[in-house]
Enzyme design. Structure first.
Site, PDB file in Angstrom:
ATOM      1  CB  CYS A   2      13.847  -1.413  14.458  1.00  0.00           C
ATOM      2  SG  CYS A   2      15.454  -1.223  13.699  1.00  0.00           S
ATOM      3  NE  ARG A  27       9.726   2.021  17.151  1.00  0.00           N
ATOM      4  CZ  ARG A  27      10.102   2.822  18.130  1.00  0.00           C
ATOM      5  NH1 ARG A  27       9.290   3.772  18.538  1.00  0.00           N
ATOM      6  NH2 ARG A  27      11.262   2.692  18.707  1.00  0.00           N
ATOM      7  CD1 TRP A  78      16.568   3.837  11.994  1.00  0.00           C
ATOM      8  CD2 TRP A  78      15.395   4.532  10.236  1.00  0.00           C
ATOM      9  NE1 TRP A  78      17.071   5.046  11.615  1.00  0.00           N
ATOM     10  CE2 TRP A  78      16.376   5.499  10.539  1.00  0.00           C
ATOM     11  CE3 TRP A  78      14.530   4.761   9.160  1.00  0.00           C
ATOM     12  CZ2 TRP A  78      16.517   6.664   9.805  1.00  0.00           C
ATOM     13  CZ3 TRP A  78      14.673   5.928   8.445  1.00  0.00           C
ATOM     14  CH2 TRP A  78      15.647   6.862   8.764  1.00  0.00           C
ATOM     15  CG  ASN A 102      14.389  -0.068  18.526  1.00  0.00           C
ATOM     16  OD1 ASN A 102      15.108   0.570  17.777  1.00  0.00           O
ATOM     17  ND2 ASN A 102      13.575   0.502  19.385  1.00  0.00           N
ATOM     18  N   GLY A 103      17.805  -0.788  18.460  1.00  0.00           N
ATOM     19  CA  GLY A 103      18.831  -0.104  19.245  1.00  0.00           C
ATOM     20  C   GLY A 103      20.179  -0.240  18.571  1.00  0.00           C
ATOM     21  CD  GLU A 503      16.414  24.801  11.036  1.00  0.00           C
ATOM     22  OE1 GLU A 503      16.742  25.134   9.890  1.00  0.00           O
ATOM     23  OE2 GLU A 503      15.625  23.864  11.250  1.00  0.00           O
ATOM     24  CE  LYS A 507      12.121  23.564  10.690  1.00  0.00           C
ATOM     25  NZ  LYS A 507      13.400  23.087  10.313  1.00  0.00           N
ATOM     26  CD  GLU A 510      10.269  24.064   7.249  1.00  0.00           C
ATOM     27  OE1 GLU A 510      10.322  23.536   6.133  1.00  0.00           O
ATOM     28  OE2 GLU A 510      11.083  23.819   8.144  1.00  0.00           O
ATOM     29  CG  HIS A 526      25.631  46.464   6.754  1.00  0.00           C
ATOM     30  ND1 HIS A 526      26.471  47.496   6.441  1.00  0.00           N
ATOM     31  CD2 HIS A 526      26.202  45.827   7.809  1.00  0.00           C
ATOM     32  CE1 HIS A 526      27.525  47.472   7.251  1.00  0.00           C
ATOM     33  NE2 HIS A 526      27.375  46.466   8.093  1.00  0.00           N
ATOM     34  CE  LYS A 625      11.317  14.552   7.132  1.00  0.00           C
ATOM     35  NZ  LYS A 625      11.673  15.729   7.953  1.00  0.00           N
TER      36      LYS A 625
HETATM   37  C1  F6R Z   1      13.152  22.117   6.480  1.00  0.00           C
HETATM   38  C2  F6R Z   1      13.580  20.911   5.809  1.00  0.00           C
HETATM   39  C3  F6R Z   1      14.256  21.046   4.498  1.00  0.00           C
HETATM   40  C4  F6R Z   1      15.339  19.993   4.324  1.00  0.00           C
HETATM   41  C5  F6R Z   1      15.910  20.035   2.904  1.00  0.00           C
HETATM   42  C6  F6R Z   1      17.054  19.077   2.726  1.00  0.00           C
HETATM   43  O1  F6R Z   1      12.546  21.852   7.712  1.00  0.00           O
HETATM   44  O2  F6R Z   1      13.362  19.825   6.280  1.00  0.00           O
HETATM   45  O3  F6R Z   1      14.779  22.332   4.318  1.00  0.00           O
HETATM   46  O4  F6R Z   1      16.346  20.227   5.266  1.00  0.00           O
HETATM   47  O5  F6R Z   1      14.890  19.709   2.000  1.00  0.00           O
HETATM   48  O6  F6R Z   1      16.652  17.769   2.957  1.00  0.00           O
HETATM   49  P1  F6R Z   1      17.683  16.630   3.309  1.00  0.00           P
HETATM   50  O7  F6R Z   1      18.303  16.969   4.616  1.00  0.00           O
HETATM   51  O8  F6R Z   1      16.862  15.375   3.344  1.00  0.00           O
HETATM   52  O9  F6R Z   1      18.700  16.626   2.208  1.00  0.00           O
END
Ligand code: F6R
Length: 630
Positions: A2, A27, A78, A102-103, A503, A507, A510, A526, A625
């Site tokens: 928060c 935050r 938050w 916050n915490g 992963e 990264k 993207e 394969h 996001k």
């Molecule tokens: C990649 C990324 C996405 C999310 C995916 C699922 O860096 O952030 O692949 O992991 O869109 O999102 P959540 O976890 O919010 O369901």
């Protein structure tokens, strides 16, 4: 995570506090509120206004009920304990005392029971209200000042906090304290400020004191008095943080621009979030890992012991990065809890007419808690009679609401579109769930549980050590990816390093737009081996685990075809380290815990590749996001 702000001075402070909160909205913005002491009428009035939602809602509420006064505190929330609602919004008012926090107070359940037995009534589900009651209790027992009351109350709590407190009986004072959560004090001319982060102060002062853990301060318009609590409370009724020494802390002049300050000096939110991971893991483990019992706190998981024993199968469901976390989770659940487990992409599961029903535990993992496919899969699983446990970062979001139980990661808001700290906190939550299930089902020996948990709480230290090598990773990114204008990249791993290879590849694609594939190293022969030539960087995740020798052979096969190998290896590795072109080094951790450290250099590699290429790191093209459409 928060945001808190505080002010003592000559100015009417409502709008000043709201402006401070606006700078901290990154935050969290589930709810917001202010408490202001007004002495204008002779008798001091403590006014509180709170509103659910973003700060615009607080603005509206303040138009309806304006607050005036020159001493006050504010909060943007938050949610961690209790859903976003007005009752759970801060400040929490008990008697003459208002508190923002916050915490996470780890022993809030015990303290709530103790205070309830004393006849105290609670109006929220938060841990913070407990702090307000404890301070009020200290005052009613004759504490000599607000400072003394806060000191006494903090002796009873365990956990993380940055708090700010005002009291109607001491209208010229704000008391603040810090342990683990961030807090800075701003020193002005005839006015003093405090905030969770520097940006909230920059419009008023550039002279700030970064408080340290254990600091307790009395803020007045004329300045700040700081004391250091030597023995923090252990939460027991006889403990008290009373051993204090006065300390002098010199203000530092901040020359960051406001934008830099919001990112705490980091160039991008993603880089800041990568570096926040050790703390995010600590926050996620706090109050859940019970080292004395070699167990995980079941109250935090939300399933009953009987439910745990009745499970016949676990199905893990997620998308994207969260899906990669579930692959590690599947391995842990099978090896630790000995329940058959499988992973499913949510977008596939929801349309597959899958066989799901009684006896199945579906674990749905999502940072946002709103991903459309994961939410639909959860609803479908419940419709078919499965039990659903959500692992989510956003409290009160749709997926935990639609599930039978929720275990929250406490990573704080993730702003960078590419997920980093939420991935590693999901790993921590999944491992805790596996350990909790293993203990309930008696498949996990208490001694092994204790060993795993002890090593798990050491992980943040190993992560910090790994992150110290960020500059070395940046050089590899430049040399191997950017300078060579690499178009394609292969990531290989086995066992728990396989999801890390996936992963790492995700990264890189993207944020740097380099095409990358993550592969199980055993599958290389394969197909992907045909791609290998001197142009293609191949990132091999090869920590010190039971797959090491096999992956060493894969590295030899790549080198025999002139492939350029970047290897993630344990410090001191001399075999793979000597044949790879570049090594990214991680410290030794328990072999079940390698993903927590091996993913870090891969996040950094992608970050620096993207930054050197000049892409929009925090908001890569075409991505959102939160994906609320299928
Ligand atoms: C990649 C990324 C996405 C999310 C995916 C699922 O860096 O952030 O692949 O992991 O869109 O999102 P959540 O976890 O919010 O369901």
């Amino acid at each position: 995570m928060c945001g808190i702000v505080a002010y003592v001075g000559q100015q009417s402070c409502a709008s000043l506090l709201v402006e401070g909160l606006r700078k901290l909205e990154y935050r969290g913005y589930d709810s917001a509120g202010l408490a202001i002491l007004d002495k204008a009428s002779g008798e001091t009035v403590l006014g509180v206004v709170r509103a659910v939602g973003k700060l615009a809602k607080l603005d509206e509420a303040l138009r309806e009920k304006p607050l005036s006064g020159t001493v006050g505190i504010g909060h943007t929330r938050w949610a961690t304990h209790g859903r976003p609602s007005e009752a759970n919004a801060h400040p929490h008012l008990v008697g003459d005392v208002a508190v923002v926090h916050n915490g996470i107070l780890e022993n809030h359940l015990e303290l709530r029971a103790e205070l309830t037995a004393m006849g105290r009534k609670f109006s929220s589900e938060t841990d913070t209200e407990i702090a307000a009651h404890l301070i009020d209790l200290e005052l009613s027992r004759g504490a000599s000042s607000l400072l003394a009351a806060v000191r006494g109350a903090l002796g009873r709590v365990r956990g993380a906090y940055a708090i700010a407190v005002v009291c109607r009986k001491e209208p010229d004072v704000v008391v603040v304290a810090k342990s683990f959560s961030p807090l800075v004090v701003g020193v002005g001319e005839g006015e003093t400020f405090a905030a969770s982060d520097v940006p909230a102060l920059l419009a008023h002062t550039r002279d700030v004191i970064f408080l340290e853990d254990g600091d307790l301060c009395e803020l007045r318009a004329t300045g700040v008095k700081i004391e250091r609590m030597i023995a923090l409370g252990d939460g027991s009724p006889t403990s008290a943080a009373t051993r204090v020494v006065p300390v002098e802390r010199k203000p530092r002049r901040i020359d960051w621009s406001p934008a830099q300050a919001e990112k705490q000096g980091y160039k991008h939110f993603m880089l800041k979030e990568i570096h926040e991971q050790p703390t995010a893991i600590e926050n996620t483990l706090r109050g859940r890992v019970l080292l004395e019992e070699g167990d995980v706190n079941g109250a935090e998981i939300g399933l009953t012991e009987a439910q745990a024993r009745a499970i016949k199968r676990v199905v893990l469901v997620a998308c994207g990065t969260s899906h990669h976390a579930t692959i590690a989770g599947r391995n842990w659940i099978e090896s630790i809890a000995r329940v058959p487990a499988s992973v499913e992409l949510a977008s596939e599961l929801r349309y597959r007419d899958a066989i799901l029903g009684e006896g199945d535990l579906v674990i749905a993992v999502s940072q946002s808690g709103e991903t459309a496919d994961t939410l639909a899969a959860v609803r479908e699983a419940r419709r078919r009679g499965a039990l659903v446990l959500a692992i989510a970062n956003v409290v009160g979001s749709a997926i935990p609401r639609a599930s039978d139980a929720a275990l929250y990661t406490h990573a704080g808001p993730e702003i960078g579109v590419a997920s980093t700290k939420c991935f590693t906190t999901q790993l921590a939550a999944l491992l805790m769930a596996a350990i909790w299930l293993g203990r309930r089902r008696e498949t996990l020996e208490p001694a092994r549980a204790l060993e795993l948990l002890k090593r798990l709480v050491e992980v943040p230290t190993a992560m910090r050590e790994t992150l110290e090598q960020a500059d070395a990773v940046a050089k590899v990114a430049r040399r191997q990816i950017v300078s060579t204008d690499a178009r394609d990249c292969l990531f290989l791993g086995r066992g728990l390093s396989y999801p890390i290879a996936l992963e790492g590849a995700l990264k890189l694609k993207e944020i740097s737009y380099v095409h990358a594939e993550g592969y199980a190293a055993g599958e290389m022969k394969h197909g992907p081996i045909a791609l290998i030539d001197a142009q293609m960087p191949i990132v091999v995740v090869a920590p010190d685990d039971s797959h090491y020798e096999k992956i060493a052979s894969n590295v030899q096969e790549v080198r025999a075809r002139d492939g350029r190998v970047i290897a993630v290896v344990r410090k001191g590795d001399s075999l793979i380290g000597s044949i790879a072109q570049d090594v990214l080094v991680v410290p030794f951790v328990h072999q079940e815990l390698t993903p927590f450290v091996t993913v870090l250099p891969l996040q950094l590699l992608s970050y620096y590749a993207a930054d050197f290429k000049g892409t929009d790191v925090d908001q890569p093209r075409n991505l959102a996001k939160t994906v609320t459409v299928e």
